[in-house]
Design a protein around this motif. Structure first.
Motif, PDB file in Angstrom:
ATOM      1  N   THR A   2       1.023  -1.107   0.051  1.00 58.99           N
ATOM      2  CA  THR A   2      -0.419   0.212  -0.217  1.00 58.99           C
ATOM      3  C   THR A   2       0.877   0.640   0.268  1.00 58.99           C
ATOM      4  OG1 THR A   2      -2.021  -1.088   1.201  1.00 58.99           O
ATOM      5  CG2 THR A   2      -1.672   1.323   1.261  1.00 58.99           C
ATOM      6  N   GLN A  13      -7.507   0.198  -0.392  1.00 57.99           N
ATOM      7  CA  GLN A  13      -7.528  -0.405   0.141  1.00 57.99           C
ATOM      8  C   GLN A  13      -8.988  -0.090   0.994  1.00 57.99           C
ATOM      9  OE1 GLN A  13      -4.704  -1.807   2.559  1.00 57.99           O
ATOM     10  NE2 GLN A  13      -5.187  -3.554   2.182  1.00 57.99           N
ATOM     11  N   ASP A  45      -5.606  -1.064  -4.970  1.00 57.91           N
ATOM     12  CA  ASP A  45      -5.082  -1.485  -4.015  1.00 57.91           C
ATOM     13  C   ASP A  45      -5.893  -3.018  -3.688  1.00 57.91           C
ATOM     14  OD1 ASP A  45      -3.652  -2.670  -1.403  1.00 57.91           O
ATOM     15  OD2 ASP A  45      -4.044  -0.218  -0.522  1.00 57.91           O
ATOM     16  N   GLU A  46      -5.854  -4.181  -3.924  1.00 51.60           N
ATOM     17  CA  GLU A  46      -6.831  -4.867  -2.960  1.00 51.60           C
ATOM     18  C   GLU A  46      -8.117  -4.983  -4.151  1.00 51.60           C
ATOM     19  OE1 GLU A  46      -6.034  -6.836   0.466  1.00 51.60           O
ATOM     20  OE2 GLU A  46      -3.615  -6.265   0.247  1.00 51.60           O
TER      21      GLU A  46
END
Ligand SMILES: Nc1ncnc2c1ncn2[C@@H]1O[C@H](COP(=O)(O)OP(=O)(O)OP(=O)(O)O)[C@@H](O)[C@H]1O
Ligand SMILES: [Mg+2]
Lengths: 285, 351
Positions: B43, B82, B158-159
């Protein structure tokens, strides 16, 4: 477990607080209401007759109405200034790093630990004709400016006292906001200012509105500051009530003024609360 | 020279390096995954590219332009956070529309593009909901739509799919990959799902404790992981310690066939083999005998743990439609010498 027992428990738990509230707030309030309808005679004091004369006198006398108007005006002005200063202050505070955040938070809340009377005397020394502020003005060639015993002095001191009550709710609502939300706005092309206006501000409106409610209520009923910085002539509602009780000894008239101020305050704050709640419904669901 | 390059990117928090000396060059239109365990700095790396975390040192360039110190709103990158970071007081449609408003796209076009983006993430029906009225996976898809709608030259994810069910996740993977191939958006995706990283990316970057440990195409990463950390993180790997002999590793008097370049006879060695490269045979018919200790049905495959003199070995077999060996059965494990590799034990490498 019987149903009856379950339903009485909350009452029992709430009872001590309710009793205290009734004894310390409702009873004196009721007594004040009753007092405000008693007749008053300069020679004989409070009479046992029922009369509406005090209310009629207040509402028809521009002296009283002026003071009410000043009270509302100064309270509103104080609220506005507190919002304008307090909201950015809370934002800066929430973006600070430790230990600075704790230090500045303490600096903002710290004054609450000092008596209002003491702080007000401090202001009267600062703002007086020979105070530091006027010394500076003279040094800059502006000359002496009358600040003490003006509305300006009252507002300055009120803002100083009330600021924490604005900063804290705004700060609290900022705490709930994920800092990445503001960052998301930047990455989508919003400038710092646009992100503040479109993303951060709507999130802190609730804090801002509830802070305003507290500041307005406290300012409109402030006593020490107008008493010490407004002087004998520049009265606000609370000082007026004090005068009627302590100098004129016309308690029923004082009580009537107090009741009117209470009602006006209540109406304004309830209306405001309505607006706040409607808005909360819209933005927070 | 890549389209997006990171040179010696480092970020310290106090004395701790969240990201240290990360260099990477991403070509235009490439799909790169950052893979690594929790807290390895994925991240942080992504946010330095986005301009939300100031690098302690290092340089970032985009299309030849140095953007290391450029403000995030000038970079024009699309980012899925995220934590999603949706605007809580705006509806789904308003969230998605925000980036277009900032770009001063005309209202009619804006509405059309928002509708298109929401259809893409299958949320057209929820356009007027607020984020708090959505499930985690729905919020995540709003975040994806919000980043995609502005047609950014670089997408930082991010994910982005971590909260979706298997089917939807597969569909979204397909969509993201499709967009990247259709529009040629350079994409960097953070994930700790190795399957996702392997299936979607042109290249996978494996990170460990703030460092890049390997950058490779998914196939090569899987077949020749640079370290035991990677081999364990990407897929499963059996590791058996023994002594190198010509032709294999000797463990408990038995020679297990494998490749082992550069090892001298008698040196300590670790044999590494993937579970799916081992076959089950009758006892005595393979290179090593053992007894089935556990058996797990995975749908498309069976996974066995087999107790052997060389240690516990995992074996994965495709599901051929009939029931294979049971727990307690004696079996023979078989593999060809080309499918197993021997190397010096990790700790001894420096010595
Ligand atoms: N603001 C911060 N202050 C101090 N340390 C931080 C900060 N942000 C991140 N870190 C540390 O930096 C390291 C890398 O964090 P990062 O968020 O990049 O991890 P990650 O790879 O994204 O992990 P995950 O997969 O769990 O999201 C972590 O050890 C984290 O604790
Ligand atoms: Mg992360």
């Amino acid at each position: 477990m019987s149903g009856a027992r379950v339903s009485t428990t909350p009452w029992l738990l709430a009872a001590p607080g309710a009793l205290l509230f009734a004894a310390l707030v409702l009873v004196p309030l009721a007594l004040t209401v009753v007092l405000s309808f008693h007749a008053y005679d300069v020679a004989r004091g409070v009479q046992d007759e029922f009369t509406l004369a005090h209310y009629a006198a207040i509402l028809s006398d521009s002296y009283f109405l002026n003071i009410f108007w000043r009270t509302l005006r100064l309270a509103a002005l104080t609220t506005l200034i507190c919002a304008v200063i307090g909201a950015p202050e809370a934002y800066v505070l929430s973006r600070m790093r430790e230990p600075w955040r704790s230090i500045f938070l303490l600096a903002i809340i710290g004054p609450l630990l000092v008596s209002v009377v003491v702080r007000t005397f401090g202001w009267s020394m600062l703002l007086g004709p020979t105070g530091l502020v006027n010394d500076t003005f003279r040094g800059l060639g502006i000359g002496t400016v009358k600040i003490l015993y003006t509305e300006t002095a009252i507002v300055i001191a009120l803002v100083h006292v009330m600021l924490p009550f604005m900063v804290i709710p705004v700060w609290t609502s900022l705490q709930k906001l994920d800092p990445m939300v503001e960052a998301a706005a930047w990455t989508l092309g919003a400038s710092r200012f646009t992100a503040l206006r479109r993303v951060v501000l709507p999130q802190v409106t609730m804090g801002l509105l509830s802070g305003s409610l507290v500041v307005f209520g406290l300012s409109a009923s402030a006593f020490a500051i107008p008493a010490l910085l407004g002087g004998r002539r520049l009265k606000m509602a609370a000082t007026l009530v004090y005068d009627e009780y302590m100098h004129e000894l016309n308690w029923p008239l004082g009580a009537a003024i107090a009741m009117l101020v209470l009602v006006i305050n209540l109406v304004i704050m309830l209306a405001y609360q309505r607006v706040v709640e409607a808005r909360a419904k819209r933005t927070l669901g | 020279m890549g389209f997006l390059t990171l040179e010696g990117l480092t970020r310290l928090y106090g004395d701790v390096a969240a990201v240290s000396d990360v260099s990477l060059s991403v070509a235009k239109g490439e799909f790169v995954s950052l893979l690594g365990p929790s807290g390895c700095g994925k991240t942080t790396t992504l946010q330095m590219i986005a301009g939300l975390v100031e690098p302690t040192s290092g340089r970032i360039t985009l299309d030849g332009r140095d953007i290391t110190h450029e403000k995030p709103d000038r970079r024009g990158l699309g980012i899925v956070f995220q934590s999603y970071a949706l605007f809580p007081h705006m509806t789904v449609a308003q969230n998605v529309s925000f980036g277009l408003e900032m770009r001063r796209v005309a209202r009619a076009e804006r509405e059309a593009r928002v509708r298109q983006a929401l259809a893409l993430v299958q949320l057209a029906a929820l356009a007027d909901r607020y984020p708090r009225q959505l499930s985690g996976g729905q919020r995540q898809r709003v975040a994806v739509a919000r980043a995609l709608v502005i047609d950014p030259p670089v997408l930082l994810l991010d994910e982005p799919l971590s909260n979706l069910d298997a089917k939807l996740r597969e569909e979204m993977q397909f969509e993201l990959r499709g967009i990247q191939q259709r529009v040629g958006t350079t994409t960097i995706m953070v994930t700790h799902d190795q399957g996702e990283a392997l299936s979607m990316s042109d290249r996978v970057v494996v990170m460990e404790q703030g460092h890049i440990v390997q950058v490779d195409a998914p196939y090569r990463l899987y077949e020749s992981p640079a370290t035991s950390f990677i081999s364990a993180f990407v897929g499963k790997m059996n590791r058996l310690s023994g002594v190198w002999r010509p032709g294999g590793v000797e463990i408990g008097g038995r020679l297990l066939p494998c490749n082992g370049a550069g090892l001298s006879e008698g040196a300590a060695a670790v044999l590494a083999i993937r579970p799916e490269k081992i076959g089950l045979k009758a006892p005595g018919a393979g290179v090593l005998d053992g007894r089935v200790k556990g058996r797990f049905f995975l749908g498309s495959a069976w996974f066995f743990t087999v107790e052997t003199p060389a240690g516990l070995i995992g074996v994965s077999l495709p599901n051929a439609g009939e029931e294979p060996a049971r727990e307690g059965d004696a079996v023979g494990l078989d593999w060809s010498s080309t499918s197993a590799k021997a190397a010096k034990p990790e700790g001894a490498q420096g010595a």
